[in-house]
Motif scaffolding. Structure first.
Motif, short mmCIF file in Angstrom:
data_model
loop_
_atom_site.label_atom_id
_atom_site.label_comp_id
_atom_site.label_asym_id
_atom_site.label_seq_id
_atom_site.Cartn_x
_atom_site.Cartn_y
_atom_site.Cartn_z
N ILE A 33 -6.55 17.12 6.74
CA ILE A 33 -5.74 16.87 7.89
C ILE A 33 -5.50 18.04 8.99
O ILE A 33 -5.46 17.75 10.21
CB ILE A 33 -4.13 16.57 7.33
N ILE A 48 1.99 9.92 0.20
CA ILE A 48 3.65 9.92 0.40
C ILE A 48 4.33 10.95 -0.38
O ILE A 48 5.37 11.50 -0.18
CB ILE A 48 3.90 8.33 0.23
N SER A 70 -0.32 6.79 -1.95
CA SER A 70 0.72 6.97 -2.71
C SER A 70 0.79 8.36 -2.79
O SER A 70 1.86 9.20 -2.93
CB SER A 70 0.31 6.42 -4.02
N GLN A 112 8.55 6.25 3.47
CA GLN A 112 7.88 4.94 3.39
C GLN A 112 8.05 4.18 4.64
O GLN A 112 7.25 3.53 5.22
CB GLN A 112 7.99 4.12 1.95
N TRP A 171 6.07 5.35 7.28
CA TRP A 171 4.63 4.92 6.85
C TRP A 171 4.57 3.59 7.77
O TRP A 171 3.20 3.18 8.02
CB TRP A 171 4.32 5.08 5.64
N ILE A 228 -0.60 10.03 9.83
CA ILE A 228 0.39 10.80 8.73
C ILE A 228 1.37 11.75 9.23
O ILE A 228 2.43 11.92 9.08
CB ILE A 228 -0.54 11.23 7.66
N MET A 278 -12.40 6.92 -1.17
CA MET A 278 -11.43 7.55 -2.14
C MET A 278 -11.14 6.82 -3.52
O MET A 278 -10.90 7.57 -4.56
CB MET A 278 -9.81 7.37 -1.46
N ILE A 330 5.18 7.38 -7.53
CA ILE A 330 5.50 6.50 -6.12
C ILE A 330 6.56 5.33 -6.55
O ILE A 330 7.28 5.00 -5.72
CB ILE A 330 4.16 6.09 -5.52
N CYS A 350 -5.45 6.38 -0.71
CA CYS A 350 -4.80 7.42 -0.89
C CYS A 350 -3.26 7.64 -0.70
O CYS A 350 -2.67 8.71 -0.90
CB CYS A 350 -5.37 8.51 -0.01
N LYS A 377 0.66 -1.19 -0.04
CA LYS A 377 0.05 -0.12 -0.12
C LYS A 377 0.96 1.23 -0.06
O LYS A 377 0.45 2.44 -0.46
CB LYS A 377 -0.93 0.06 1.20
N ILE A 378 2.11 1.18 0.65
CA ILE A 378 2.97 2.47 0.54
C ILE A 378 3.77 2.48 -0.85
O ILE A 378 4.57 3.21 -0.79
CB ILE A 378 3.82 2.37 1.67
N THR A 379 3.86 1.38 -1.65
CA THR A 379 4.45 1.52 -2.61
C THR A 379 3.92 1.51 -4.01
O THR A 379 4.37 1.61 -5.15
CB THR A 379 5.36 0.29 -2.86
N GLY A 380 2.66 1.65 -3.94
CA GLY A 380 1.62 1.79 -5.00
C GLY A 380 1.43 0.51 -5.59
O GLY A 380 0.90 0.30 -6.71
#
Ligand code: FES
Ligand code: FES
Lengths: 726, 152
Positions: A674, B106, B103, B87, B90, B141, A356, B75, B101, A214-217
């Motif tokens: 945020i 980050i 990508s 990352q 994260w 975040i 989203m 990304i 959301c 999820k954090i690397t796409g």
């Protein structure tokens, strides 16, 4: 050429994004090509969502391969609520292997997994026992296999870290070495479950194995799926209940890339809505073609304004007693005997889910097969509906379940996939259908609004002796299935009164139907609990004031006989510093509710900034969801519920004008960002009770806790959502 | 259709597309760099955030014909060999819920920390308020940005 508008020449590269066992290869495909795909063109890296485990299967959930290790199927679709880890983790615990040492795969929609639906915060609550049993059964089989190999009694074996060990020695056999034999043994009926004192992973914070992707796409959402020969579709849709009168598609067809214009019907629960699909070789062309369409609609007979709907709710609320859904004692008599009474009305509006990830799906219909790639909350229902539509054996329909980029109830529906199937059937190609954000907000089913009328009576000692809460609004039983029987109103319409925290000797929950057809409605994170709790917990505060009592004291005296509720309130009182006065210009409010079998209480702190605008500064939360399986995930869900609940409380609502949704995108349907997010301090009650869900229960009490704080700050009661903080 | 030269993540590409096609769809559908997400198509949510010569931009609102020689980073491009410190933060803070959301979050955070190695809450709010997270991961975040700043 498959993907339409592109030819790419570039150096081959291969990049490994393999972390935590989720090795995905990103790169150019240079091997053999299908006739449609010339060498050197980038093609699907992940031809689909990988949902086939490899190895020896010990039932549908556990597969073991000597090389690839243990694979567990995550059969409850993950929309961010964490079931990808939290459900298989229960199996892993009993099996005796670290949840990060197994491969977790998202199961396709298939009845062999039992119910796969995600909703009602039910996954943990309903899967706790079955998944323990699955793990314990596999463990017993593996131990049986080891005992046989060593020729010793099973009692002399135990599991740890993915192997079976011989007690008192360091001899072991890995699960992979044992799987083939284990699969031949008789399945034990009641394998022993671990004692809670033996839990290694439950209650710990286990890193979520989907996070690296999820954090690397690289996490696979349905929109990322690419199929050879695939086309893209965008649909212009009739107003709810309208139909196509005339289509002029000359200009649309002239848009380069546009391949077909297809009128489509979209079944949305009991409704069928119409639209016109533009199919193109690329998505941008489909959008441009759609803009160029000239369509005349037959207008629907009923074209609601949301104001009209809310006015209908109000007139029912004040004019009709409604069907009795829950009753205890005699409220009317008790009101007559009461020292003081209060009778008030509260309103909560329509809301959109606005996940989203806009609605999307990829479908491919073969001669006698169909594949669907989708993030959906009820994949088995979709499988059946698709099979019926295609007149196919359900076994031939594969529903690959992608991660959902948020669901919140909207993705419990099948309409998006059915719309795509209608298009694919017509164009005979794989289709990727993507709803725009505008489609997602304006054409999706909505959370129903409710108007809540509350009556309360207190005695001379300030005790609440009589309470009535009547909900007036659209019914999801009627909206989805056309069912309404005033004699037998389903309890969910008066949620969360079925789980009322307060002991009130005379109590009645009632319901009045407001018909909003053809406006489609659907579940929305905590649904009726979200709108009904607003009225309920605001009213309790108003009663406390009438009784001259502190809001905590007033609530707690009504839960004195329930140690769990009392403990939660005591904890909330303590962590929020409720009994310490706040500095000038700050105020706080409390609310609590039990819904979906979990209890959540919030204390919300508000203040005014230099410009006079009210700021929500801090939220203290305490939740009780039984044994905490994944504390970190529980906190994440509470954070998410606070953010979504606060957004729904202070941001503009969804409105309808002439039967159409007015809001269209995040500029006029803003959600919390945020800089508007309060500091959240979350506490989990520690106990060994049966675990219950936490995707929704922390949302309902947020809005009333805020409204109660605003009253203290401003002296004005807020009885209508959304509230204006400016 | 025109043939357009693009530099993405340090690689040269030539793509065939209408010049008004948003970079988002070129990345996703032609280059199959699907880590960049579609959320609103109107520059309102940040899900599609990429870097253009290092600056965070919304690729849904950036016509491919206007990119010229500017370098695009997605990304997929920020962690060629190993995870970027952002990352890693994260992961440490367990930020993602649905992940959709993230990508974009980050990419915005990476740009923020490059320009401002020690952002305070105000700077984080300013840089990150264009990125919506409907799951509500904002508190994490914020924390992850701070811990990434500390661990540099
Ligand atoms: S998709 Fe680009 S900002 Fe939302
Ligand atoms: S993690 Fe789901 S939208 Fe941010």
């Amino acid at each position: 050429m498959t993907s339409s508008f592109s030819t790419i020449q570039r150096r081959t590269f291969l990049k490994q994004a393999g972390m935590a066992g989720s090795a995905l290869i990103i790169g150019v495909y240079t091997g053999s090509c299908t006739p449609e795909e010339p060498e050197g063109q980038i093609r699907a890296f992940r031809p689909g969502i990988d949902d086939l485990p490899e190895g020896v299967s010990l039932g549908p959930f556990v597969t073991i391969d000597p090389e690839k290790g243990v694979t567990l199927m995550a059969h409850r679709p993950d929309m961010g609520q964490g079931t990808f880890l939290s459900v298989p983790l229960i199996i892993a615990e009993e099996l005796g292997i670290h949840p990060n040492q197994v491969n977790i795969k998202k199961a396709p929609g298939d009845a062999k997994y039992g119910s796969q639906g995600v909703g009602g915060s039910a996954s943990i609550r309903s899967m706790w026992e079955p998944m323990r049993k699955v793990g314990a059964t596999a463990r017993a089989l593996l131990i049986g296999a080891a005992a046989q190999k060593w020729n010793i009694p099973a009692e002399e074996c135990y599991v740890k870290a993915g192997s079976v060990w011989k007690r008192g020695s360091d001899e072991k056999l890995t699960f992979g070495e044992l799987a083939a034999l284990a699969a031949t043994l008789p399945v034990p009926e009641n394998p022993p479950l671990k004692d809670a004192s033996e839990f290694e992973f439950i209650g710990k914070n286990i890193p979520n194995p989907s996070n690296p992707a999820k954090i690397t796409g690289t996490a696979d959402f349905a929109m990322d799926v690419h199929r050879p020969g695939m086309v893209y579709a965008s649909v212009e849709r009739a107003p709810f209940g309208g139909s196509i009168k005339r289509i002029d598609d000359r200009e649309a067809r002239a848009v380069p890339g546009v391949e077909a214009i297809v009128p489509v019907k979209r079944p949305v629960d009991k409704h069928t809505f119409e639209g016109v699909a533009v199919v193109a070789s690329n998505y941008w062309a489909a959008l441009k073609g759609r803009k160029a369409l000239q369509i005349e609609w037959n207008e629907p007979e009923v074209k609601y304004d949301s104001e009209t709907i809310l006015a209908l709710c109000h007139s029912k609320a004040t004019g009709e007693a409604g069907s009795s859904v829950i009753t205890a004692g005699n409220t009317a008599q008790a009101f007559a005997a009461a020292d003081k009474t209060l009778d008030l009305v509260y309103e909560a509006p329509f809301a959109a889910h606005a996940a989203m990830e806009p609605q999307n799906v990829v479908v491919e219909i073969g001669d006698d097969t169909c594949e669907i790639w989708i993030g959906n909350q009820f994949p088995q229902g979709l499988r059946k509906e698709a099979a019926d539509f295609l007149e196919m054996d359900p076994e031939k329909v594969q529903v690959h379940v992608a991660f959902m980029g948020g669901g919140f109830g909207r993705k419990s529906q099948t309409d998006v996939a059915m719309e795509a199937l209608a298009i694919a059937k017509n164009v005979n190609k794989p289709v990727k259908l993507i709803w725009t954000r505008e489609d997602d907000i304006q054409q999706s089913s909505l959370r129903p609004p409710t108007v809540n009328r509350l009556k309360g009576g207190i005695d001379a000692a300030g005790k609440l002796i009589s309470l009535e809460h009547v909900v007036s609004g659209p019914s999801l039983a009627y909206g989805l299935w056309g069912m309404h029987n005033p004699e037998r109103v389903p309890g969910f319409l008066v949620e969360p009164m079925g789980e009322h925290l307060y002991e009130v000797p005379n109590f009645r929950a009632g319901y009045n139907l407001v018909d909003v057809d053809p406006v489609p409605i659907i579940w929305w994170r905590s649904v009726y609990a979200s709108t009904n709790t607003f009225g309920h917990e605001c009213f309790i505060d108003e009663l406390a004031e009438l009784a001259g009592k502190d809001p905590f004291d007033f609530r707690m005296q009504m839960m004195a006989n329930n140690p769990r509720y009392t403990a939660l309130m005591e904890k909330l009182r303590e962590v929020s510093g409720w009994d310490n006065p706040l500095p000038e210009g700050k105020a706080r409010g409390v609310a609590v509710a039990k819904s979906f079998e979990s209890t959540a209480g919030h204390v919300v702190e508000v203040t005014r900034d230099a410009t006079g605008k009210i700021v929500v500064e801090k939220v203290y939360s305490v939740v009780d969801c039984g044994l905490a399986i994944q504390p970190n995930n529980i906190k994440a869900q509470v954070e998410g519920s606070i953010v979504m609940g606060l957004g729904a409380a202070i941001k503009p609502a969804i409105t309808l004008k002439d039967g159409k949704v007015v809001e269209s995108n995040f500029h006029n349907y803003p959600v919390l960002r945020i800089h508007e997010t309060p500091v959240m301090e979350i506490h989990i009650m520690e106990n060994d009770e049966h675990p219950t869900g936490i995707g929704e229960p922390a949302l309902p009490p947020l809005a009333p806790a805020l409204a109660n704080a605003l009253y203290v700050l401003t002296g004005e009661r807020q009885r209508k959502l959304p509230v204006d903080l400016s | 259709m025109s043939v357009i030269q693009l530099s993405v993540n340090g690689e040269r590409f030539s793509v065939e597309a209408e010049a008004d096609t948003p970079v988002l769809w070129v990345l996703r559908d032609i280059l199959h760099l699907t880590g960049t997400r579609f959320g609103c198509g109107q520059g309102l949510c940040g899900a599609c955030t990429v870097h253009l010569d290092g600056m965070p931009v919304r690729s849904c609102s950036l016509p491919v014909g206007s990119v010229g020689n500017k370098k695009i980073t997605t990304i997929e491009g920020i962690s060629a060999e190993s995870l970027h410190p952002v990352q890693e933060a994260w992961i440490a803070e367990q930020v993602p819920q649905c992940g959709y959301c993230q990508s974009g979050q980050i990419m915005s955070a990476v740009a923020l920390l490059r320009d401002n190695p020690n952002p305070d809450d105000e700077a984080i709010d300013a840089a990150m308020q264009g990125n919506i997270c409907r799951c509500g991961t904002y508190q994490r975040i914020r924390q992850a940005i701070k811990s990434a700043a500390e661990n540099r």
